[in-house]
Design a protein around this motif. Sequence first.
Motif, PDB file in Angstrom:
ATOM      1  N   GLN A  72       0.811  -1.216   0.000  1.00 39.60           N
ATOM      2  CA  GLN A  72       0.000   0.000   0.000  1.00 39.60           C
ATOM      3  C   GLN A  72       0.847   1.271   0.000  1.00 39.60           C
ATOM      4  N   GLN A 100       0.666   2.708  -5.021  1.00 40.70           N
ATOM      5  CA  GLN A 100      -0.741   3.120  -5.060  1.00 40.70           C
ATOM      6  C   GLN A 100      -0.979   4.526  -5.607  1.00 40.70           C
ATOM      7  N   LYS A 101       0.007   5.412  -5.496  1.00 42.99           N
ATOM      8  CA  LYS A 101      -0.192   6.810  -5.911  1.00 42.99           C
ATOM      9  C   LYS A 101       0.841   7.256  -6.939  1.00 42.99           C
ATOM     10  N   ASP A 135      -8.307   9.359 -10.265  1.00 44.91           N
ATOM     11  CA  ASP A 135      -8.697   8.439  -9.192  1.00 44.91           C
ATOM     12  C   ASP A 135      -7.705   7.287  -9.227  1.00 44.91           C
ATOM     13  N   TRP A 136      -6.725   7.334  -8.322  1.00 45.28           N
ATOM     14  CA  TRP A 136      -5.633   6.359  -8.349  1.00 45.28           C
ATOM     15  C   TRP A 136      -6.135   4.926  -8.213  1.00 45.28           C
ATOM     16  N   SER A 137      -7.261   4.736  -7.533  1.00 41.54           N
ATOM     17  CA  SER A 137      -7.748   3.376  -7.257  1.00 41.54           C
ATOM     18  C   SER A 137      -8.276   2.673  -8.511  1.00 41.54           C
ATOM     19  N   THR A 138      -8.450   3.413  -9.601  1.00 37.70           N
ATOM     20  CA  THR A 138      -9.011   2.799 -10.816  1.00 37.70           C
ATOM     21  C   THR A 138      -7.963   2.089 -11.658  1.00 37.70           C
TER      22      THR A 138
END
Length: 393
Positions: A233, A238-239, A254-257
């Motif tokens: 993480q 993640q970023k 949206d980094w989570s995509t």
Amino acid sequence: MPGLRAPSDYAAEPPRHPCLKINSKEPYNAEPPRSALVASYLTPADFFYKRNHGPIPIVDDIERYAVTISGLVENSKDLFMKDIRMLPKHEVTVTLQCAGNRRTAMSKTRKVRGVGWDVSAIGNAVWGGAKLADVLQLVGIPELTSITKFGGKHVEFVSIDKCKEEKGGPYKSSIPLTQATNPEADVLLAYEMNGEPLNRDHGYPLRVIVPGVIGARSVKWLDSINIIAEECQGFFMQKDYKMFPPSVDWDNIDWSTRRPQMDFPVQCVICSLEDISTIKPGKVKISGYAVSGGGRGIERVDVSVDGGKTWLEASRFQKSGVPYISDHANSDKWAWVLFEVTVDIHRSTEIIAKAVDSAANVQPEKVEDIWNLRGILNTSWHRIQARVGHSNM
């Protein structure tokens, strides 16, 4: 960690070769002249690009230095250098490439964020060390394991290196356990580079080498290895180092995509000429490197000296005296190939190179089509503007 520490300032940086182009002084990020890359198949440590996120760690006591393996395993273990050296030593030729290689060219389309790399954030070396698959067996994880009995599915590498992106915490990254426990994936805990001990810039005393993926996953100055249920993480998983479409900018990201980038696409670069070069009319040797991720070989390198109207196939080679055949057992599957072709040029023109890998993937023609806000994975056709200068003699 005993024996290894991360300085809080840049007062004890190692010496570097004066030919390197410095893209960032603190932290130090630099690349060699492109001509140095085609001078030899193996890149000397001095000319290997330097990618750092903070001050270079210092080893005070190599005898006390150890890597802790813990997490979703039955027994945690501290591994000292003598323990790692007792495991079978493997040497693997691996090209490491920063995901931001050729970012400067991409930024000419639209602004991107990141270190302004030209074309030399890449290098090829023989790395020596223990296979991670052998190391993990020491804590009871057999070869070809996809999940431990405690639910571990990923292997996280944590550096002693502290960086502002992690709010002063350590640099870290991870790979799937299936890759880590597969001997054929050739993931190493490396302590040598081109037959010599790692130098400080390249991870002394111990680093991870993950072949076939972006360099960000080959963590230097290894502090610990954690067996975890989900991927790391950390910031750089993640970023950062994610591939977004050209429609995404900093206002709607949206980094989570998107998943963390691992594999890298087929790439080639002309290194014998600068982006704008004045040449004499007549025969010109064009040479450079080509590489693809995932262990895929280079099937072809095409060169055009008329702006892409017609193409010539360049010769490809790795080791001297050994014919290069894509995906052959005698070829270095994780390494670049060098290419060259001699052409006749009598007027100013655009020279282009593009490569095709063993899966028939070819580089995209236009950088605009692959633009992304982080400026990663610029694998568009490499273009040189050649200006013919006529002698007065």
